[in-house]
Scaffold this motif. Structure first.
Motif, mmCIF file in Angstrom:
data_model
loop_
_atom_site.group_PDB
_atom_site.id
_atom_site.type_symbol
_atom_site.label_atom_id
_atom_site.label_comp_id
_atom_site.label_asym_id
_atom_site.label_seq_id
_atom_site.Cartn_x
_atom_site.Cartn_y
_atom_site.Cartn_z
ATOM 1 N N PRO A 1 0.817 -1.223 0.000
ATOM 2 C CA PRO A 1 0.000 0.000 0.000
ATOM 3 C C PRO A 1 0.848 1.268 0.000
ATOM 4 O O PRO A 1 1.890 1.342 0.648
ATOM 5 C CB PRO A 1 -0.815 -0.121 1.290
ATOM 6 C CG PRO A 1 -0.888 -1.577 1.543
ATOM 7 C CD PRO A 1 0.432 -2.131 1.089
ATOM 8 N N PRO B 1 -4.231 5.931 -0.361
ATOM 9 C CA PRO B 1 -4.989 4.729 -0.699
ATOM 10 C C PRO B 1 -5.411 4.674 -2.159
ATOM 11 O O PRO B 1 -5.471 3.589 -2.750
ATOM 12 C CB PRO B 1 -6.211 4.778 0.213
ATOM 13 C CG PRO B 1 -5.956 5.809 1.217
ATOM 14 C CD PRO B 1 -4.868 6.687 0.720
ATOM 15 N N PHE C 1 -2.721 3.210 -4.349
ATOM 16 C CA PHE C 1 -2.670 1.752 -4.178
ATOM 17 C C PHE C 1 -3.821 1.074 -4.908
ATOM 18 O O PHE C 1 -3.612 0.129 -5.677
ATOM 19 C CB PHE C 1 -2.710 1.407 -2.689
ATOM 20 C CG PHE C 1 -2.914 -0.060 -2.400
ATOM 21 C CD1 PHE C 1 -1.918 -0.984 -2.670
ATOM 22 C CD2 PHE C 1 -4.118 -0.504 -1.864
ATOM 23 C CE1 PHE C 1 -2.112 -2.335 -2.399
ATOM 24 C CE2 PHE C 1 -4.318 -1.847 -1.600
ATOM 25 C CZ PHE C 1 -3.308 -2.759 -1.866
ATOM 26 N N LEU D 1 -5.867 -1.860 3.962
ATOM 27 C CA LEU D 1 -6.232 -1.607 2.569
ATOM 28 C C LEU D 1 -6.209 -2.870 1.731
ATOM 29 O O LEU D 1 -7.027 -3.035 0.816
ATOM 30 C CB LEU D 1 -5.278 -0.573 1.956
ATOM 31 C CG LEU D 1 -5.323 0.855 2.512
ATOM 32 C CD1 LEU D 1 -4.272 1.706 1.811
ATOM 33 C CD2 LEU D 1 -6.695 1.452 2.334
#
Length: 306
Positions: free
Chosen positions: A77, A81, A84, A138
């Motif tokens: 990650p 976010p 990613f 995540l």
């Protein structure tokens, strides 16, 4: 030929080895990792590939006749976010594009035992409805999204999706200081002669040795008929810190291990994956119990850094 993306990572490499052991021709892709594990030397074809590059991904068909895809490639990650998720989604969609363009037989993709978080039933079985729950990472959030994205993308194409709900895997090639599973750093500390942090003896967890996980995934590709699209991949049993300590002391008698009696809390049992469906459809049974896995890993680490 079977394509394994992320095939030089821990799970990918052991999957590739199991496929090769089963007589399959295998091509693995890697983006940043270049070192080929000794157990794959001269057994697989290695392609350097950034899975987010659609043209490069589809270009693999110019060099290889690929019949099945195991998509295990992933990245760490990013601080953002969205960065990613964008990279992971691009890799998944390119792999799905390839599966449909090449009309492969099966497309297997990594999900996670974390998709079950929030279900109180133990063990976790594939027919449980996935709950809406706050997810701790995540990666788990993306893996949960992978499942419907894959099954919907392959509807009506003739390509069978195989969702791999992979448990807590460790073994040769694992990150020795993995932040996701306490077992690798615990064992690594003992191997260094350090005292690992204290753990509660009777706390349990899902646990699968990497060669077994790779063999399970390979069997889901090689088995002629699969009745389902989703399979748990793990050992099918709960392990405890007490069992880990006993296995370590058997091979490292001088290991300094601090076990706190009992459990951290008494709120129910510890989650683990049920693998009845996997066993019934493929015949898979783990080759390593926990003592055998610990002994094998300690022997491996004598000659390898991870």
């Amino acid at each position: 030929m079977i394509l394994v993306t992320g095939g030089l990572g821990m799970i990918g490499a052991h999957t590739a080895r199991a496929l090769a052991d089963g007589g399959q021709r295998v091509v693995v892709t890697s983006h940043r990792r270049t070192e080929v594990p000794s157990f794959l030397t001269d057994r697989v074809i290695v392609e350097t590939l950034d899975t987010t590059d659609r043209d490069a991904f589809l270009g693999l068909a110019e060099r290889h006749m690929i019949t099945d895809i195991v998509h295990l490639a992933g990245s760490a990650p990013d601080a953002d976010p969205v960065v990613f998720f964008r990279a992971e989604l691009a890799g998944l969609l390119n792999a799905l594009d390839a599966a449909r363009a090449w009309q492969v037989r099966r497309f297997a993709v990594a999900s996670s035992l974390g998709v079950y978080l929030g279900r109180p039933e133990i063990p976790w079985q594939e027919d449980l409805a996935l709950p809406s729950a706050e997810l701790p990472h995540l990666i788990i959030a993306f893996k949960k999204a992978v499942e419907p994205l894959t099954t919907h993308a392959l509807q009506g194409t003739g390509v069978q999706p195989v969702i791999l709900r992979i448990g807590s895997v460790w073994g040769p090639l694992v990150d020795p200081e993995s932040p996701f599973f306490h077992l690798p750093p615990y064992v690594s500390a003992a191997l260094r002669g350090d005292q690992p942090g204290s753990v509660y003896a009777d706390d349990g967890f899902d646990c699968c040795y990497a060669p077994d996980a790779g063999r399970a995934i390979a069997m889901l590709i090689m088995t002629e008929t699969l009745r389902y699209d989703t399979y748990n991949v793990s050992s099918g049993r709960r392990a405890t810190n007490r069992e880990v300590a006993e296995a370590l002391r058997a091979v490292l008698p001088d290991a300094r291990l601090d076990l706190v009696p009992g459990r951290r809390d008494d709120a129910g049992d510890d989650p683990y994956l049920d693998i009845t469906r996997l066993t019934e459809d493929t015949g898979f049974r783990p080759a390593f119990d926990l003592p055998a896995a610990v002994a094998d890993y300690v022997a491996w680490r004598a000659d390898h850094p991870r």
